[in-house]
Design a protein around this motif. Sequence first.
Motif, short mmCIF file in Angstrom:
data_model
loop_
_atom_site.label_atom_id
_atom_site.label_comp_id
_atom_site.label_asym_id
_atom_site.label_seq_id
_atom_site.Cartn_x
_atom_site.Cartn_y
_atom_site.Cartn_z
N SER A 176 102.87 13.29 80.08
CA SER A 176 103.46 13.77 81.12
C SER A 176 102.61 13.82 82.42
CB SER A 176 104.25 15.13 81.18
OG SER A 176 105.25 14.81 79.93
N LEU A 177 101.55 14.39 82.16
CA LEU A 177 100.29 14.50 83.43
C LEU A 177 99.91 13.07 83.78
CD1 LEU A 177 98.01 17.35 82.31
CD2 LEU A 177 99.43 17.03 84.38
N VAL A 178 99.88 12.03 82.88
CA VAL A 178 99.23 10.71 83.28
C VAL A 178 100.55 9.80 83.97
CG1 VAL A 178 98.67 8.40 82.38
CG2 VAL A 178 97.75 10.60 81.11
N SER A 179 101.73 10.33 83.63
CA SER A 179 102.66 9.65 84.16
C SER A 179 102.96 10.27 85.74
CB SER A 179 104.11 10.18 83.51
OG SER A 179 104.39 9.44 82.32
N VAL A 180 102.48 11.46 86.01
CA VAL A 180 102.65 12.09 87.31
C VAL A 180 101.49 11.61 88.18
CG1 VAL A 180 102.00 14.08 88.53
CG2 VAL A 180 103.66 14.23 86.65
N TRP A 181 100.26 11.21 87.45
CA TRP A 181 99.38 10.61 88.33
C TRP A 181 99.42 9.00 88.46
CZ3 TRP A 181 95.31 12.23 83.73
CH2 TRP A 181 95.09 13.81 83.99
N TYR A 182 100.08 8.55 87.68
CA TYR A 182 100.52 7.12 88.02
C TYR A 182 101.47 7.29 89.15
CZ TYR A 182 103.33 2.99 87.66
OH TYR A 182 104.20 1.75 87.72
N CYS A 183 102.58 8.04 89.16
CA CYS A 183 103.52 8.07 89.94
C CYS A 183 103.03 8.29 91.46
CB CYS A 183 104.87 9.02 89.81
SG CYS A 183 105.69 8.18 88.29
N ARG A 184 102.01 9.30 91.49
CA ARG A 184 101.52 9.88 92.70
C ARG A 184 100.61 8.71 93.26
NH1 ARG A 184 100.42 15.86 93.27
NH2 ARG A 184 99.44 15.35 95.06
N SER A 185 99.97 7.96 92.46
CA SER A 185 99.13 6.70 93.02
C SER A 185 99.81 5.57 93.36
CB SER A 185 98.16 6.30 91.87
OG SER A 185 98.70 5.58 90.79
N THR A 186 101.37 5.58 93.08
CA THR A 186 102.04 4.45 93.30
C THR A 186 103.50 4.73 94.06
OG1 THR A 186 103.41 4.56 91.46
CG2 THR A 186 101.45 3.21 91.27
N LYS A 187 103.35 5.94 95.02
CA LYS A 187 104.48 6.43 95.43
C LYS A 187 104.78 5.70 96.60
CE LYS A 187 102.05 9.86 98.33
NZ LYS A 187 100.95 10.60 98.11
N SER A 188 103.89 5.00 97.16
CA SER A 188 104.40 4.13 98.49
C SER A 188 104.17 2.66 98.16
CB SER A 188 103.32 4.35 99.74
OG SER A 188 103.44 5.68 100.08
N ASP A 189 103.78 2.19 97.02
CA ASP A 189 103.38 0.99 96.46
C ASP A 189 104.88 0.05 96.38
OD1 ASP A 189 101.01 1.56 96.57
OD2 ASP A 189 100.58 1.22 94.14
N HIS A 190 104.80 -1.20 96.91
CA HIS A 190 105.90 -2.13 96.43
C HIS A 190 105.98 -2.36 94.83
CE1 HIS A 190 107.71 -6.34 96.26
NE2 HIS A 190 108.06 -5.87 96.99
N TRP A 191 107.10 -2.74 94.20
CA TRP A 191 107.37 -2.56 92.89
C TRP A 191 106.17 -3.45 92.34
CZ3 TRP A 191 107.95 -6.83 90.10
CH2 TRP A 191 108.39 -8.18 90.70
N LEU A 192 105.82 -4.59 92.91
CA LEU A 192 104.86 -5.41 92.31
C LEU A 192 103.43 -4.77 91.92
CD1 LEU A 192 104.05 -8.26 90.81
CD2 LEU A 192 103.40 -9.09 93.47
N ASN A 193 103.18 -3.91 93.17
CA ASN A 193 101.97 -3.30 93.00
C ASN A 193 102.05 -2.17 92.01
OD1 ASN A 193 100.42 -4.87 94.82
ND2 ASN A 193 100.93 -3.46 96.43
N SER A 194 103.08 -1.45 91.86
CA SER A 194 103.24 -0.40 90.74
C SER A 194 103.36 -0.93 89.59
CB SER A 194 104.47 0.61 91.40
OG SER A 194 105.67 -0.34 91.06
N PHE A 195 103.72 -2.35 89.46
CA PHE A 195 103.77 -2.68 88.15
C PHE A 195 102.48 -3.05 87.62
CE2 PHE A 195 103.65 -6.53 85.36
CZ PHE A 195 104.34 -6.16 84.31
#
Length: 169
Positions: free
Chosen positions: A79-98
Amino acid sequence: MQQFEKKLLYILLLFGLISIPFSLRGKNYKNWVIIFLLNSYSNTFVAPILAEKKFLLYPVRLLPKIYKSSIIYDYCLCSLVSVWYCRSTKSDHWLNSFLKVWLFSIPQAIVEKWLEKHTQLIKYNKGWTWIHSLLTITTAKLAVRSLLPLMNWMDENSKHSEEPHTKTS
């Protein structure tokens, strides 16, 4: 050998507990708490099924009489790693977050594979491989991340509904 695994579990637990407050703080803390809890909640269903079907075995774990999977991983570290991922992609376009999801899921799968090979914390069974773990981890992170726009939209709408409405004459 179990002594090493038990110590490692307690170290990972301590790391997770120390990391939680730092990971959830900030401007969008409500989103990060929701992401953390959603990931933990989804692990409540997926992890026990994989353990019950014996795809993944956890020979050494905390509270073995209560839970067949790794409580520390399912409810804290993953769950922590998921939060870190979401925080790092919060403003990203879907392709960048993918594309960025792989920066989180590949190391997570590599660590799991190392633990599988060198410890008794996890064992693959019935044809399960690190590739299955990688795809499962990636899919879970993308699924949780896909909820961020909805959470942001709901947050924006609640802010607008809280603003005082002024009458113009």
